[in-house]
Design a protein around this motif. Structure first.
Motif, PDB file in Angstrom:
ATOM      1  N   ILE A 112       0.825  -1.217   0.087  1.00 26.52           N
ATOM      2  CA  ILE A 112      -0.113  -0.110  -0.158  1.00 26.52           C
ATOM      3  C   ILE A 112       0.846   1.421  -0.141  1.00 26.52           C
ATOM      4  CG2 ILE A 112      -1.891   1.292   1.375  1.00 26.52           C
ATOM      5  CD1 ILE A 112      -2.605  -1.483   2.408  1.00 26.52           C
ATOM      6  N   PRO A 157      -1.136  -6.916  -7.275  1.00 27.05           N
ATOM      7  CA  PRO A 157      -2.552  -7.503  -7.138  1.00 27.05           C
ATOM      8  C   PRO A 157      -2.332  -8.969  -6.608  1.00 27.05           C
ATOM      9  CG  PRO A 157      -2.982  -6.397  -8.893  1.00 27.05           C
ATOM     10  CD  PRO A 157      -1.705  -6.007  -8.545  1.00 27.05           C
ATOM     11  N   ARG A 178      -1.020  -9.460  -3.116  1.00 23.24           N
ATOM     12  CA  ARG A 178      -2.024  -9.154  -2.150  1.00 23.24           C
ATOM     13  C   ARG A 178      -2.988 -10.441  -1.938  1.00 23.24           C
ATOM     14  NH1 ARG A 178      -3.523  -2.971  -3.697  1.00 23.24           N
ATOM     15  NH2 ARG A 178      -1.604  -2.047  -2.911  1.00 23.24           N
ATOM     16  N   ARG A 179      -3.143 -11.365  -2.945  1.00 24.25           N
ATOM     17  CA  ARG A 179      -4.105 -12.367  -3.079  1.00 24.25           C
ATOM     18  C   ARG A 179      -3.417 -13.377  -2.137  1.00 24.25           C
ATOM     19  NH1 ARG A 179      -5.854 -12.706  -9.431  1.00 24.25           N
ATOM     20  NH2 ARG A 179      -6.590 -10.603  -9.613  1.00 24.25           N
ATOM     21  N   PHE A 214      -8.458  -5.257   9.242  1.00 26.77           N
ATOM     22  CA  PHE A 214      -8.455  -3.875   9.603  1.00 26.77           C
ATOM     23  C   PHE A 214      -9.059  -3.581  10.782  1.00 26.77           C
ATOM     24  CE2 PHE A 214      -8.616  -4.532   5.097  1.00 26.77           C
ATOM     25  CZ  PHE A 214      -7.479  -3.936   4.795  1.00 26.77           C
ATOM     26  N   ARG A 221     -13.471  -2.322   7.447  1.00 24.37           N
ATOM     27  CA  ARG A 221     -13.506  -1.876   5.777  1.00 24.37           C
ATOM     28  C   ARG A 221     -14.332  -2.761   5.131  1.00 24.37           C
ATOM     29  NH1 ARG A 221      -8.375   0.800   3.279  1.00 24.37           N
ATOM     30  NH2 ARG A 221     -10.354   1.719   2.129  1.00 24.37           N
ATOM     31  N   LEU A 222     -15.468  -2.793   5.678  1.00 27.59           N
ATOM     32  CA  LEU A 222     -16.754  -3.854   4.865  1.00 27.59           C
ATOM     33  C   LEU A 222     -17.470  -2.691   4.184  1.00 27.59           C
ATOM     34  CD1 LEU A 222     -17.860  -5.812   7.985  1.00 27.59           C
ATOM     35  CD2 LEU A 222     -16.328  -6.519   6.357  1.00 27.59           C
ATOM     36  N   LEU A 223     -18.086  -3.436   2.921  1.00 32.04           N
ATOM     37  CA  LEU A 223     -18.980  -2.678   2.073  1.00 32.04           C
ATOM     38  C   LEU A 223     -20.670  -2.705   2.667  1.00 32.04           C
ATOM     39  CD1 LEU A 223     -17.826  -4.136  -1.170  1.00 32.04           C
ATOM     40  CD2 LEU A 223     -17.445  -1.878  -0.339  1.00 32.04           C
ATOM     41  N   ARG A 244     -23.560  -4.100   0.771  1.00 33.48           N
ATOM     42  CA  ARG A 244     -23.634  -5.471   0.556  1.00 33.48           C
ATOM     43  C   ARG A 244     -23.654  -6.456   1.387  1.00 33.48           C
ATOM     44  NH1 ARG A 244     -20.367  -5.805  -4.518  1.00 33.48           N
ATOM     45  NH2 ARG A 244     -20.758  -3.683  -5.556  1.00 33.48           N
ATOM     46  N   LEU A 254     -16.064 -11.225  -1.992  1.00 30.94           N
ATOM     47  CA  LEU A 254     -15.120 -10.506  -2.716  1.00 30.94           C
ATOM     48  C   LEU A 254     -13.981 -10.817  -3.160  1.00 30.94           C
ATOM     49  CD1 LEU A 254     -15.462  -7.884  -4.031  1.00 30.94           C
ATOM     50  CD2 LEU A 254     -14.771  -6.680  -2.118  1.00 30.94           C
ATOM     51  N   PRO A 255     -13.069 -11.363  -2.221  1.00 33.18           N
ATOM     52  CA  PRO A 255     -11.857 -11.988  -2.685  1.00 33.18           C
ATOM     53  C   PRO A 255     -11.650 -13.090  -3.631  1.00 33.18           C
ATOM     54  CG  PRO A 255     -11.809 -11.692  -0.318  1.00 33.18           C
ATOM     55  CD  PRO A 255     -13.281 -11.475  -0.783  1.00 33.18           C
ATOM     56  N   LEU A 307     -14.403 -13.463  -5.880  1.00 35.73           N
ATOM     57  CA  LEU A 307     -14.694 -12.917  -7.126  1.00 35.73           C
ATOM     58  C   LEU A 307     -13.657 -12.317  -7.858  1.00 35.73           C
ATOM     59  CD1 LEU A 307     -18.069 -10.832  -6.383  1.00 35.73           C
ATOM     60  CD2 LEU A 307     -17.913 -12.708  -7.880  1.00 35.73           C
ATOM     61  N   ILE A 308     -12.814 -11.455  -7.087  1.00 32.96           N
ATOM     62  CA  ILE A 308     -11.648 -10.779  -7.630  1.00 32.96           C
ATOM     63  C   ILE A 308     -10.637 -11.791  -8.352  1.00 32.96           C
ATOM     64  CG2 ILE A 308      -9.089  -9.952  -6.916  1.00 32.96           C
ATOM     65  CD1 ILE A 308     -11.054  -8.259  -4.917  1.00 32.96           C
ATOM     66  N   GLY A 354     -11.659 -14.777  -9.576  1.00 38.22           N
ATOM     67  CA  GLY A 354     -12.491 -15.367 -10.535  1.00 38.22           C
ATOM     68  C   GLY A 354     -12.834 -16.999 -10.418  1.00 38.22           C
ATOM     69  N   ARG A 387     -13.705 -12.718   5.569  1.00 41.01           N
ATOM     70  CA  ARG A 387     -13.127 -12.213   4.348  1.00 41.01           C
ATOM     71  C   ARG A 387     -11.542 -12.260   4.293  1.00 41.01           C
ATOM     72  NH1 ARG A 387     -13.851  -5.959   3.025  1.00 41.01           N
ATOM     73  NH2 ARG A 387     -11.949  -6.043   4.519  1.00 41.01           N
ATOM     74  N   ILE A 437     -17.656 -14.740 -17.058  1.00 44.64           N
ATOM     75  CA  ILE A 437     -17.522 -13.490 -16.278  1.00 44.64           C
ATOM     76  C   ILE A 437     -17.850 -12.019 -16.983  1.00 44.64           C
ATOM     77  CG2 ILE A 437     -15.612 -11.925 -15.280  1.00 44.64           C
ATOM     78  CD1 ILE A 437     -13.823 -14.388 -14.438  1.00 44.64           C
ATOM     79  N   GLU A 487     -15.148   3.905  -2.312  1.00 43.69           N
ATOM     80  CA  GLU A 487     -14.681   3.126  -1.356  1.00 43.69           C
ATOM     81  C   GLU A 487     -14.689   1.424  -1.677  1.00 43.69           C
ATOM     82  OE1 GLU A 487     -13.769   3.938   1.544  1.00 43.69           O
ATOM     83  OE2 GLU A 487     -13.834   1.752   2.959  1.00 43.69           O
ATOM     84  N   ILE A 537     -11.261  -0.995  -1.557  1.00 45.22           N
ATOM     85  CA  ILE A 537     -11.225  -2.139  -0.825  1.00 45.22           C
ATOM     86  C   ILE A 537     -10.785  -3.403  -1.709  1.00 45.22           C
ATOM     87  CG2 ILE A 537     -12.776  -3.888   0.433  1.00 45.22           C
ATOM     88  CD1 ILE A 537     -14.099  -1.384   1.695  1.00 45.22           C
ATOM     89  N   ILE A 587      -7.137  -3.401  -2.408  1.00 48.35           N
ATOM     90  CA  ILE A 587      -6.403  -3.873  -1.453  1.00 48.35           C
ATOM     91  C   ILE A 587      -6.552  -5.570  -1.106  1.00 48.35           C
ATOM     92  CG2 ILE A 587      -6.836  -4.087   1.196  1.00 48.35           C
ATOM     93  CD1 ILE A 587      -6.175  -1.202   1.567  1.00 48.35           C
ATOM     94  N   LEU A 588      -7.554  -5.823  -1.644  1.00 46.59           N
ATOM     95  CA  LEU A 588      -8.029  -7.408  -1.566  1.00 46.59           C
ATOM     96  C   LEU A 588      -7.166  -8.065  -2.907  1.00 46.59           C
ATOM     97  CD1 LEU A 588     -11.580  -7.427  -0.333  1.00 46.59           C
ATOM     98  CD2 LEU A 588      -9.290  -7.845   1.015  1.00 46.59           C
ATOM     99  N   GLY A 589      -6.557  -7.348  -3.594  1.00 46.11           N
ATOM    100  CA  GLY A 589      -5.684  -7.998  -4.945  1.00 46.11           C
ATOM    101  C   GLY A 589      -6.707  -7.873  -6.130  1.00 46.11           C
ATOM    102  N   ALA A 590      -7.533  -6.820  -6.236  1.00 48.23           N
ATOM    103  CA  ALA A 590      -8.246  -6.700  -7.638  1.00 48.23           C
ATOM    104  C   ALA A 590      -7.162  -6.102  -8.351  1.00 48.23           C
ATOM    105  CB  ALA A 590      -9.376  -5.905  -7.786  1.00 48.23           C
ATOM    106  N   THR A 591      -7.114  -6.477  -9.794  1.00 50.06           N
ATOM    107  CA  THR A 591      -6.308  -6.109 -10.668  1.00 50.06           C
ATOM    108  C   THR A 591      -6.979  -4.718 -11.444  1.00 50.06           C
ATOM    109  OG1 THR A 591      -7.355  -7.615 -12.561  1.00 50.06           O
ATOM    110  CG2 THR A 591      -5.351  -8.310 -11.509  1.00 50.06           C
ATOM    111  N   PHE A 598     -10.095  -5.912 -13.398  1.00 48.06           N
ATOM    112  CA  PHE A 598     -10.999  -6.476 -12.707  1.00 48.06           C
ATOM    113  C   PHE A 598     -11.996  -5.181 -12.305  1.00 48.06           C
ATOM    114  CE2 PHE A 598     -13.457  -7.200  -8.716  1.00 48.06           C
ATOM    115  CZ  PHE A 598     -13.986  -8.374  -8.851  1.00 48.06           C
TER     116      PHE A 598
END
Lengths: 221, 314
Positions: free
Chosen positions: A53, A77, A80-81, A87, A91-93, A96, A104-105, A107-108, A110, A152, B19, B215, B219, B222-226, B229
């Protein structure tokens, strides 16, 4: 082999000066370690350097065998995975559901929907929130929100969990509950590093503790 | 081994498609969930597209009858007044064999007098003349009607020893064509401006969406999204705004054409022309949809790229 290695790391901000000065340490794979110090001692800065970061002003950082102090932007990215980040402010949405927040992680990265459903429920089960998957975060208590944050952080089974003051907003009992959860993860082989200024709580777990003061590492116990 | 690699590639492609499909559905859902804000953008896109599209359609429609007029253009070759009808007839026959001409017909001195009498209203006065002062005229139809061939032909006809005056009676047609060309250019210029308008409208809408979801993006990063994405849903929103706007523009343009169709068709009927105003053609519709998509997607892309650069710098 170390999973985190800091070699003479310095972080200087143009406005506020040195936040970390010549910090060197290593965390072994499978270890559970604490990072303590007063607020402003540099705990958050140190934890922010690991997922890139922020970048160090000087020195080397090696995570899981990869030198990351000069990592290319497009590689960040994928680093970070490998991490599970937790935190103080969760830091939630807020718009959602709990399920979607935890998903979310995945989905990111795939994953397919069936896989996501299975893994999210397993993670929520571990933190004891399986029955609240359809709620929105504002409907939860602080302790529950932090458990969503933890779900998460573990849903994609990262080898390394980093938690920045995870119990900062929670009362004694909830804080201990959360810490016990981290110990469970550690017992199945996940490396856990927790920054906390709650020395009493840290002492009761008797793990290796790195003490920061004014940006310097003043002791390991 | 290669077979295995193929299946893996096929699987990955299938996953990629699914996707994209999910993301398209989700962005459509988001547009659907904010009907007021989204329809504002879609309406503005539709108006910005409908204007050039309807003008373009009307010009296309105008070009057809004007091109039809072109083929009817003719040259009047006035012979020297002392020459007889017979000389004129012989010349007309000779001209007919010339391949640059589609036809040549003689209007005798008597024909000319009769026509003048009929159209001018001076019939009585003309009847009082002792001799016919009118020359014989040969009506020449050029095969090629472009400006170069016609002017070459005019020079050639003027050089004939029998020729007194050569008149090419389509200056008004040329003026009309020039006017049409000016209109076309103007419409093109406005289309480009309005195209930029579409780019900016979609871009601005996406910018607001990015701000609202700032936001969430932070987030996800930070969770690793390219960046890919993060970009995807916004590009898809841009696509939807543009394509929905284009469909609406198509309807509006055709309604405009429908509005003027009846009087135009009646005018054509009065001229005895089989010409009928036509709606947007399939080809034009496809061009409209693809240009709109391109503009919407580019608008979204530019804004998201700028946004991501800014986040990465922070």
């Amino acid at each position: 082999m170390s999973i985190i290695e800091f070699k003479h790391v310095t972080k200087r901000y143009p406005e506020s000066g040195e936040a970390l000065s010549d910090v060197s340490f290593a965390i072994e794979r499978g270890e559970m370690a604490f990072l303590t110090g007063h607020s402003g001692a540099g705990k958050s800065t140190l934890l922010r350097l690991i997922p890139v970061i922020e970048r160090p002003t000087r020195g080397e950082i090696i995570i899981d065998g990869v030198p990351i102090h000069a990592l290319q932007g497009r590689r960040i990215p994928y680093l970070r995975r490998k991490l599970g980040l937790i935190f103080q402010d969760y830091r939630l949405l807020n718009d959602r559901t709990i399920f979607d927040n935890v998903a979310l992680p995945l989905l990111i990265t795939g994953h397919n929907p069936q896989d996501i459903g299975r893994r999210v429920r397993a993670a929520l089960d571990k933190v004891g929130l399986l029955r609240k998957e359809k709620r929105l975060p504002p409907a939860l208590s602080g302790g529950e929100k932090q458990r969503v944050g933890i779900a998460r952080a573990i849903v994609h089974k990262p080898p390394l969990i980093l938690a920045d003051e995870p119990t900062g907003n929670l009362d004694r009992e909830l804080a201990e509950e959360i810490m016990l959860m981290f110990r469970e993860f550690n017992e199945v082989g996940v490396t856990v590093m927790i920054a906390s200024h709650d020395l009493d709580l840290v002492r009761r777990f008797s793990r290796r503790t790195l003490r920061l003061e004014q940006g310097r590492l003043i002791g390991v116990s | 081994m290669p077979l295995q690699a193929d299946t893996r590639l096929a699987d990955r492609f299938k996953a990629y498609l699914s996707i994209q499909q999910d993301s398209l559905k989700q962005s459509f859902g988001r547009i659907w969930q904010t009907p007021v804000a989204s329809s504002l953008t879609i309406f503005v896109v539709a108006i910005a597209l409908a204007l050039p599209v309807s003008f373009h359609a009307l010009i296309q429609n105008a070009r057809e009858p004007i091109e039809a007029l072109e083929t009817t253009s003719q040259i009047s070759l006035f012979l020297k007044p002392e020459l007889s009808n017979d000389v004129g007839r012989a010349l007309a026959e000779k001209l007919k064999k010339n391949p640059v001409l589609k036809g040549a017909s003689l209007m005798t001195k008597e024909d000319g007098l009769r026509e003048l009498g009929a159209y001018s209203g001076f019939g009585d006065a003309l009847a009082a003349l002792s001799s016919n002062p009118l020359p014989a005229v040969i009506i020449v139809k050029p095969a090629a009607t472009d400006a170069d061939s016609v002017s070459r032909l005019l020079v050639e006809l003027k050089s004939l020893p029998e020729a007194d005056l050569v008149q090419f009676d389509n200056e008004w047609l040329q003026k009309l064509q020039a006017l049409l060309a000016i209109t076309e250019r103007t419409v093109m210029a406005f289309s480009i401006l309005l195209g930029f308008g579409v780019l900016f409208i979609v871009g601005n809408t996406i910018r607001l969406e990015l701000q609202n979801r700032h936001e969430e993006i932070a987030i996800a990063k930070i969770l690793g999204a390219t960046n890919h994405f993060i970009r995807r849903p916004f590009i898809h929103s841009g696509f939807w705004y543009a394509i929905l706007g284009a469909v609406l523009a198509w309807v509006v343009a055709n309604l405009l054409i429908l509005g003027v169709q009846e009087p135009v068709n009646r005018l054509a009927e009065l001229y005895g022309s089989p010409y009928r105003l036509s709606f947007l053609r399939v080809g034009d519709t496809l061009i409209l949809l693809s240009i709109a998509t391109l503009l919407g997607v580019s608008g979204a892309w530019i804004v998201v790229a700028h946004f991501l650069r800014k986040i990465d710098a922070d």
